[in-house]
Scaffold this active site. Structure first.
Site, PDB file in Angstrom:
ATOM      1  CG  ASP A 287       4.591   3.816   2.823  1.00 45.35           C
ATOM      2  OD1 ASP A 287       5.563   4.074   2.103  1.00 45.35           O
ATOM      3  OD2 ASP A 287       3.819   2.867   2.607  1.00 45.35           O
TER       4      ASP A 287
ATOM      5  CE  LYS B  95      -0.823  -5.751   6.113  1.00 47.14           C
ATOM      6  NZ  LYS B  95       0.620  -5.986   6.182  1.00 47.14           N
TER       7      LYS B  95
ATOM      8  NE  ARG C  26       2.014   3.227   9.001  1.00 47.88           N
ATOM      9  CZ  ARG C  26       1.971   2.001   8.521  1.00 47.88           C
ATOM     10  NH1 ARG C  26       2.784   1.660   7.562  1.00 47.88           N
ATOM     11  NH2 ARG C  26       1.111   1.133   8.976  1.00 47.88           N
TER      12      ARG C  26
ATOM     13  NE  ARG D 166       0.645  -4.145  11.071  1.00 54.48           N
ATOM     14  CZ  ARG D 166       0.972  -3.628   9.888  1.00 54.48           C
ATOM     15  NH1 ARG D 166       1.834  -4.237   9.108  1.00 54.48           N
ATOM     16  NH2 ARG D 166       0.414  -2.531   9.458  1.00 54.48           N
TER      17      ARG D 166
HETATM   18  P1  AMP Z   1       2.055  -1.445   1.371  1.00 53.80           P
HETATM   19  O1  AMP Z   1       2.563  -1.783   0.025  1.00 53.80           O
HETATM   20  O2  AMP Z   1       1.446  -2.612   2.090  1.00 53.80           O
HETATM   21  O3  AMP Z   1       3.053  -0.704   2.203  1.00 53.80           O
HETATM   22  O4  AMP Z   1       0.815  -0.477   1.163  1.00 53.80           O
HETATM   23  C1  AMP Z   1       0.935   0.787   0.564  1.00 53.80           C
HETATM   24  C2  AMP Z   1      -0.390   1.486   0.610  1.00 53.80           C
HETATM   25  O5  AMP Z   1      -1.361   0.778  -0.147  1.00 53.80           O
HETATM   26  C3  AMP Z   1      -0.978   1.644   1.997  1.00 53.80           C
HETATM   27  O6  AMP Z   1      -1.660   2.876   2.028  1.00 53.80           O
HETATM   28  C4  AMP Z   1      -1.940   0.491   2.084  1.00 53.80           C
HETATM   29  O7  AMP Z   1      -2.969   0.704   3.016  1.00 53.80           O
HETATM   30  C5  AMP Z   1      -2.481   0.459   0.666  1.00 53.80           C
HETATM   31  N1  AMP Z   1      -3.001  -0.854   0.288  1.00 53.80           N
HETATM   32  C6  AMP Z   1      -2.285  -1.975   0.079  1.00 53.80           C
HETATM   33  N2  AMP Z   1      -3.086  -2.997  -0.264  1.00 53.80           N
HETATM   34  C7  AMP Z   1      -4.355  -2.534  -0.243  1.00 53.80           C
HETATM   35  C8  AMP Z   1      -5.641  -3.101  -0.492  1.00 53.80           C
HETATM   36  N3  AMP Z   1      -5.800  -4.379  -0.835  1.00 53.80           N
HETATM   37  N4  AMP Z   1      -6.714  -2.298  -0.366  1.00 53.80           N
HETATM   38  C9  AMP Z   1      -6.586  -1.008  -0.030  1.00 53.80           C
HETATM   39  N5  AMP Z   1      -5.419  -0.421   0.219  1.00 53.80           N
HETATM   40  C10 AMP Z   1      -4.309  -1.162   0.114  1.00 53.80           C
HETATM   41 MG    MG Z   2       2.960  -0.428   4.194  1.00 52.39          MG
END
Ligand code: AMP
Ligand code: MG
Length: 487
Positions: free
Chosen positions: A252, A117, A187, A180
């Site tokens: 998700d 990650k 999901r 991880r």
């Molecule tokens: P999360 O808020 O971590 O559940 O992420 C929601 C979505 O945003 C998922 O599709 C993640 O892969 C994407 N995402 C979160 N942070 C980043 C990042 N820095 N670069 C690219 N995608 C991201």
């Molecule tokens: Mg997420």
């Protein structure tokens, strides 16, 4: 520079998800980083996976953990998924900053995903950079390992490395990659991805994969739905029992395997208050501590919708059956919560008034702003009274509790030991987590991070030298505490 494949030790990969059709993922390798450096290896977890921790910590191992080389047998993929974020459906999310390296069947016979990650951009990155900052990586490491030690199903953290590159957020922060480990990364949103496209063939393949992998006794797609409902009910009850606020229960972020996943804005509640919210973006308290069961049911309804075409050709029948199954959530959750509450209160037998007894204590905690974790821990050794401003209310409750435990067959010593085995002395207190992160980020000092892990990986074992870790934060620290999504 493309990643090379010269990892010294063979990893026993068996990549079942990568054998599903191409539209389930994008194939791509992690993006190499400039100067990887190891922060932490989880030695017991490495052994559980049949991996040699010394090899992982060697320069070749660290290259692999940073995404600069690939272990033989790895078939890296970024997974496709969709999801409801704060109630709004987004038809395509996906691994925007993670790649699944592959799956390993661990020493207990459990298949586990190994994922990097923060490993660089993917076709799902949208506007993101695909990277992770050091703070959120350490946070996930600490809290996920604390959850595991508390006996709560969760993704695990195998390793953390820094990349030697900066990531641009509001300021420039050190970049890091977390390794991880999960039972799977499937999901509710994975099902929604295909449902939104009307791709019933993919839904069926996915459901069959999940049944074979996680729920071999499901028997039917409806059975699958009910099995997932049961695991989520038990999971969310466990969260409530330790005061955990997930913070971003988007679909998700709901694991089909029933593990806690996504440690972005999560935090533990100090003073008991069902309305506790930490996440800066959760303005309306959608994911507040006490809302979590209701939200879990909402998320499960979204999961059920994706299964309708598999459950019956007759839509009305499918809907009726799915609703009937969904209705089992609240009973399952209530039972799991009450079972856990009885254990927290040292009750081995069941009596009708037990739920009311627990409710009354929670109300007194709320009225007094008493620390949730400390109150239950102190109850076990008879020193809780001093935690209450209005001790009269506690005294009256305590008399009822003493009368209730007098009807239990166990002696005091047995009860105390049993209570101390379920009521942690140590949780990841927000001020302690922040202090450990600040030392690492600002001073390159990982001693507080290591000490915090030493405390939290034995949460039930009180050790005098760690007494400060059991203490609630001061009023101001507590009132002002905010968390941010781990981007
Ligand atoms: P999360 O808020 O971590 O559940 O992420 C929601 C979505 O945003 C998922 O599709 C993640 O892969 C994407 N995402 C979160 N942070 C980043 C990042 N820095 N670069 C690219 N995608 C991201
Ligand atoms: Mg997420």
């Amino acid at each position: 520079m493309p990643p090379d494949t010269s990892f010294p030790a063979a990893w026993p990969f068996d990549n079942s998800y990568a054998r599903l059709p191409d539209r389930f993922y994008a194939r791509l390798a992690p993006t190499p980083v400039r100067a990887p450096k190891l922060i932490k290896i989880n030695i017991p977890l490495a052994r559980q996976l049949g991996l040699d921790p010394d090899v992982l910590a060697s320069p070749a191992g660290v290259d692999m953990l940073a995404g600069n080389s690939l272990a033989p047998g790895s078939e890296p993929i970024a997974l496709a998924y969709a999801g409801h974020q704060f109630g709004n459906f987004v038809p395509q999310l996906g691994d925007g900053r993670a790649v699944l390296l592959g799956e390993i069947v661990d020493r207990g016979g459990v298949r586990r995903d190994i994922q990097l990650k923060g490993s660089g951009p993917t076709p799902f990155s949208r506007r993101g950079d695909g990277r992770a900052a050091l703070g959120p990586v350490l946070r996930e490491y600490i809290v996920s390992e604390a959850m595991a030690a508390l006996g709560i199903p969760t993704t695990r953290s195998l390793a953390a490395v820094i990349t030697g590159e900066g990531v641009v957020r509001e300021e420039i922060l050190p970049g890091a990659v977390l390794t991880r480990v999960a039972s799977s990364h499937i999901r509710v949103g994975t099902f929604q991805f295909f449902a939104a496209r009307g791709d019933t063939e993919a839904l069926k393949l996915l459901a069959d994969h999940v049944i074979a992998r996680h729920y071999p006794d499901a028997g039917s797609y409806r059975g699958l739905f009910e099995a997932v409902i049961a695991r989520q009910a038990e999971l969310v009850a466990k969260w409530l029992l330790v005061g955990f606020v997930h913070g971003v229960m988007n679909t998700d972020n709901v694991s089909i395997a029933g593990e806690t996943i996504d440690y972005g804005p999560c935090a533990f509640m100090d003073a008991y208050n069902p309305e506790t919210v930490f996440s800066s973006i959760d303005q309306y308290g959608r994911y507040a501590y006490g809302k979590q069961p209701e939200i879990a049911a909402w998320n499960l309804a979204r999961f059920g919708e994706t299964l309708l075409p598999l459950m019956s050709d007759d839509k009305d029948i499918a809907i009726a059956e799915a609703n009937e199954s969904l209705a089992t959530f609240s009973g399952r959750f209530a039972r799991a919560l009450l079972t856990g509450m009885r254990r927290k209160l040292g009750l081995f037998t069941e009596q009708d008034g037990d739920a009311a007894l627990a409710q009354e204590l929670l109300k007194i905690l709320a009225d007094n702003g008493t620390d949730y974790t400390l109150a239950f821990r102190r109850l076990s050794d008879g020193t809780a009274r001093g935690l209450f401003e209005e001790s009269a209310a506690f005294d009256s409750w305590n008399a009822k509790w003493l009368a209730r435990i007098a009807q239990e067959p166990q002696d005091d010593g047995t009860r105390r030991a049993a209570m101390q085995a379920v009521n942690p002395a140590y949780i990841p207190r927000n001020h302690k987590v922040e202090a450990a992160l600040a030392a690492a980020i600002q001073d390159d000092n990982y001693a507080p991070f290591e000490e915090l892990l030493a405390v939290l990986t034995k949460p039930f074992e009180e050790r005098p030298q760690y007494a400060a870790y059991a203490e609630p934060p001061s009023g101001d620290e507590q009132r002002n505490y905010r968390t941010y999504c781990g981007t």
